[in-house]
Design an enzyme around this catalytic site. Structure first.
Site, PDB file in Angstrom:
ATOM      1  N   TYR A  16      -2.420 -10.248   5.009  1.00 48.14           N
ATOM      2  CA  TYR A  16      -2.383  -8.841   5.405  1.00 48.14           C
ATOM      3  C   TYR A  16      -3.802  -8.400   5.755  1.00 48.14           C
ATOM      4  O   TYR A  16      -4.663  -8.319   4.888  1.00 48.14           O
ATOM      5  CB  TYR A  16      -1.800  -7.995   4.268  1.00 48.14           C
ATOM      6  CG  TYR A  16      -1.721  -6.496   4.535  1.00 48.14           C
ATOM      7  CD1 TYR A  16      -1.790  -5.970   5.827  1.00 48.14           C
ATOM      8  CD2 TYR A  16      -1.541  -5.609   3.483  1.00 48.14           C
ATOM      9  CE1 TYR A  16      -1.702  -4.608   6.053  1.00 48.14           C
ATOM     10  CE2 TYR A  16      -1.456  -4.240   3.699  1.00 48.14           C
ATOM     11  CZ  TYR A  16      -1.534  -3.742   4.981  1.00 48.14           C
ATOM     12  OH  TYR A  16      -1.453  -2.384   5.202  1.00 48.14           O
TER      13      TYR A  16
ATOM     14  N   THR B  74       0.826  -1.206   0.000  1.00 48.81           N
ATOM     15  CA  THR B  74       0.000   0.000   0.000  1.00 48.81           C
ATOM     16  C   THR B  74       0.858   1.253   0.000  1.00 48.81           C
ATOM     17  O   THR B  74       0.597   2.213  -0.744  1.00 48.81           O
ATOM     18  CB  THR B  74      -0.921   0.012   1.237  1.00 48.81           C
ATOM     19  OG1 THR B  74      -1.688  -1.188   1.260  1.00 48.81           O
ATOM     20  CG2 THR B  74      -1.848   1.209   1.209  1.00 48.81           C
ATOM     21  N   THR B  75       1.902   1.267   0.829  1.00 49.19           N
ATOM     22  CA  THR B  75       2.763   2.436   0.949  1.00 49.19           C
ATOM     23  C   THR B  75       3.512   2.721  -0.344  1.00 49.19           C
ATOM     24  O   THR B  75       3.928   3.858  -0.598  1.00 49.19           O
ATOM     25  CB  THR B  75       3.746   2.240   2.127  1.00 49.19           C
ATOM     26  OG1 THR B  75       2.987   1.936   3.308  1.00 49.19           O
ATOM     27  CG2 THR B  75       4.572   3.474   2.394  1.00 49.19           C
TER      28      THR B  75
ATOM     29  N   ARG C 259      -8.779  -0.230   5.540  1.00 48.00           N
ATOM     30  CA  ARG C 259      -8.739  -0.052   4.087  1.00 48.00           C
ATOM     31  C   ARG C 259      -9.685  -1.015   3.361  1.00 48.00           C
ATOM     32  O   ARG C 259     -10.273  -0.666   2.347  1.00 48.00           O
ATOM     33  CB  ARG C 259      -7.319  -0.258   3.558  1.00 48.00           C
ATOM     34  CG  ARG C 259      -6.367   0.875   3.901  1.00 48.00           C
ATOM     35  CD  ARG C 259      -5.017   0.670   3.218  1.00 48.00           C
ATOM     36  NE  ARG C 259      -4.093   1.767   3.508  1.00 48.00           N
ATOM     37  CZ  ARG C 259      -4.009   2.878   2.795  1.00 48.00           C
ATOM     38  NH1 ARG C 259      -4.814   3.065   1.764  1.00 48.00           N
ATOM     39  NH2 ARG C 259      -3.131   3.811   3.115  1.00 48.00           N
TER      40      ARG C 259
ATOM     41  N   TYR D 281     -13.340  -4.020  -0.636  1.00 41.32           N
ATOM     42  CA  TYR D 281     -14.529  -3.522  -1.339  1.00 41.32           C
ATOM     43  C   TYR D 281     -15.644  -4.561  -1.446  1.00 41.32           C
ATOM     44  O   TYR D 281     -16.803  -4.273  -1.154  1.00 41.32           O
ATOM     45  CB  TYR D 281     -14.164  -2.996  -2.743  1.00 41.32           C
ATOM     46  CG  TYR D 281     -15.310  -2.301  -3.442  1.00 41.32           C
ATOM     47  CD1 TYR D 281     -15.701  -1.022  -3.069  1.00 41.32           C
ATOM     48  CD2 TYR D 281     -16.024  -2.938  -4.456  1.00 41.32           C
ATOM     49  CE1 TYR D 281     -16.768  -0.385  -3.694  1.00 41.32           C
ATOM     50  CE2 TYR D 281     -17.093  -2.313  -5.090  1.00 41.32           C
ATOM     51  CZ  TYR D 281     -17.471  -1.038  -4.695  1.00 41.32           C
ATOM     52  OH  TYR D 281     -18.522  -0.416  -5.296  1.00 41.32           O
TER      53      TYR D 281
ATOM     54  N   ILE E   2       6.083  -4.619   9.812  1.00 37.28           N
ATOM     55  CA  ILE E   2       6.240  -4.094   8.455  1.00 37.28           C
ATOM     56  C   ILE E   2       5.873  -2.627   8.547  1.00 37.28           C
ATOM     57  O   ILE E   2       4.717  -2.274   8.770  1.00 37.28           O
ATOM     58  CB  ILE E   2       5.387  -4.860   7.437  1.00 37.28           C
ATOM     59  CG1 ILE E   2       5.907  -6.306   7.316  1.00 37.28           C
ATOM     60  CG2 ILE E   2       5.427  -4.162   6.078  1.00 37.28           C
ATOM     61  CD1 ILE E   2       5.111  -7.187   6.371  1.00 37.28           C
TER      62      ILE E   2
ATOM     63  N   LYS F 165       0.422 -10.075   8.580  1.00 39.28           N
ATOM     64  CA  LYS F 165       0.653  -8.688   8.967  1.00 39.28           C
ATOM     65  C   LYS F 165      -0.665  -8.182   9.521  1.00 39.28           C
ATOM     66  O   LYS F 165      -1.642  -8.017   8.798  1.00 39.28           O
ATOM     67  CB  LYS F 165       1.088  -7.850   7.762  1.00 39.28           C
ATOM     68  CG  LYS F 165       1.249  -6.362   8.080  1.00 39.28           C
ATOM     69  CD  LYS F 165       1.563  -5.547   6.824  1.00 39.28           C
ATOM     70  CE  LYS F 165       1.609  -4.056   7.123  1.00 39.28           C
ATOM     71  NZ  LYS F 165       1.815  -3.238   5.900  1.00 39.28           N
TER      72      LYS F 165
END
Length: 287
Positions: free
Chosen positions: A135, A46-47, A140, A109, A205, A163
């Site tokens: 993850y 994502t980052t 999100r 989503y 992370i 994560k």
């Protein structure tokens, strides 16, 4: 998989003013993080603004990261999504040479059931030629990977860890209490790293490790006094990283360190003047 203990840095993808990828900046960032003591790289999570990169750019960034890393530390690659077949297709079209594991975000989503999440991850783990790290980031994805779901998936021989970015310490404790001994419980929240270690976590992370890797080296590998001091030093600066969205904050921090520019791709915007000043002030104690 103890090579994935300690700090994994969720690398940003540096951009030039014209939004093209800044490969010299990426090299400088990778050298900065490895020299600062991170234990492994996490590429295109994502980052890394993976949602705004083309398939061609993703391959170019991965190839560049592997080249710049030069086998110094392990590399974890982000492959995930809410279309299971598309994820499987991406896995089939990826060269995994030099990649130790993938980090795969829980489907977003769609809001699948827990059974659907299990089926999604099993399909990925059955197909992927390298180990899979789950993850969970409900903020999100808008769906939580429940502790029972994580524990069920932990039995799959190709799923090696999770994560956890749920922010729910009780849920993390449930995972820690029931997981196999070799299943990696990794913090997905910089501020929770110390607490996660206390319940059996093996590292983080990290977003902030892009800018201050040596702080995370002390947090994850220092003695108790060093580790606690490093954890407390994150107070104040951590919240600024998310004030206008990630990676807006950490890219601005990196800009103040003269590592790379703070350009981001739409719909993200560069840090506002107000946030820029707040980060500049907060960064002083790490310089």
């Amino acid at each position: 998989m103890n090579q994935l203990y300690g700090t994994g840095v969720a690398l940003v993808t540096p951009f030039n003013d014209d939004y093209t990828i800044d490969f010299p900046g990426l090299k400088k960032l990778i050298d900065h993080t490895i020299d600062g003591g991170v234990d492994y790289l996490v590429v295109l999570g994502t980052t890394g603004e993976v949602a705004t990169l083309t398939s061609k750019e993703k391959k170019e960034v991965l190839a560049a990261c592997l080249e710049f890393n030069a086998d110094r530390v392990p590399v974890v690659y982000g492959i995930g999504g809410n279309n299971t077949q598309a994820v499987l297709d991406e896995i089939a079209n990826t060269d995994f040479k030099g990649i130790s594991a993938i980090l795969s975000v829980s489907p977003y989503y769609n809001k699948p059931s827990q059974a659907g999440i299990i089926a999604h991850y099993k399909a990925i783990a059955d197909t992927c030629p390298v180990p899979v790290i789950l993850y969970n980031v409900p903020g999100r994805t808008m769906s939580n990977l429940a502790a029972d779901t994580t524990l069920a998936l932990s039995k799959h021989p190709n799923i090696i860890g999770t994560k956890e970015a749920s922010g729910n310490l009780e849920q993390c404790m449930q995972i820690a209490a029931g997981k196999p001994d070799d299943f990696l419980l990794i913090s997905g929240d910089d501020l929770m790293t110390k607490a996660m270690y206390a319940i059996g976590g093996v590292g983080v992370i990290s977003v902030l490790a892009n800018a201050i890797p040596s702080t995370f080296k002390a947090l994850c590998h220092g003695d108790e006094k060093e580790s606690r001091k490093a954890a407390f030093s994150l107070l104040g600066v951590n919240e600024l990283m998310y004030k206008e969205g990630n990676p807006v904050g950490v890219k601005n921090f990196l800009c103040h360190l003269d590592i790379c520019d703070d350009q981001v791709r739409l719909p993200m915007l560069r840090a506002s003047l107000e946030l820029n000043q707040l980060i500049k002030t907060a960064a002083q104690k790490f310089m």
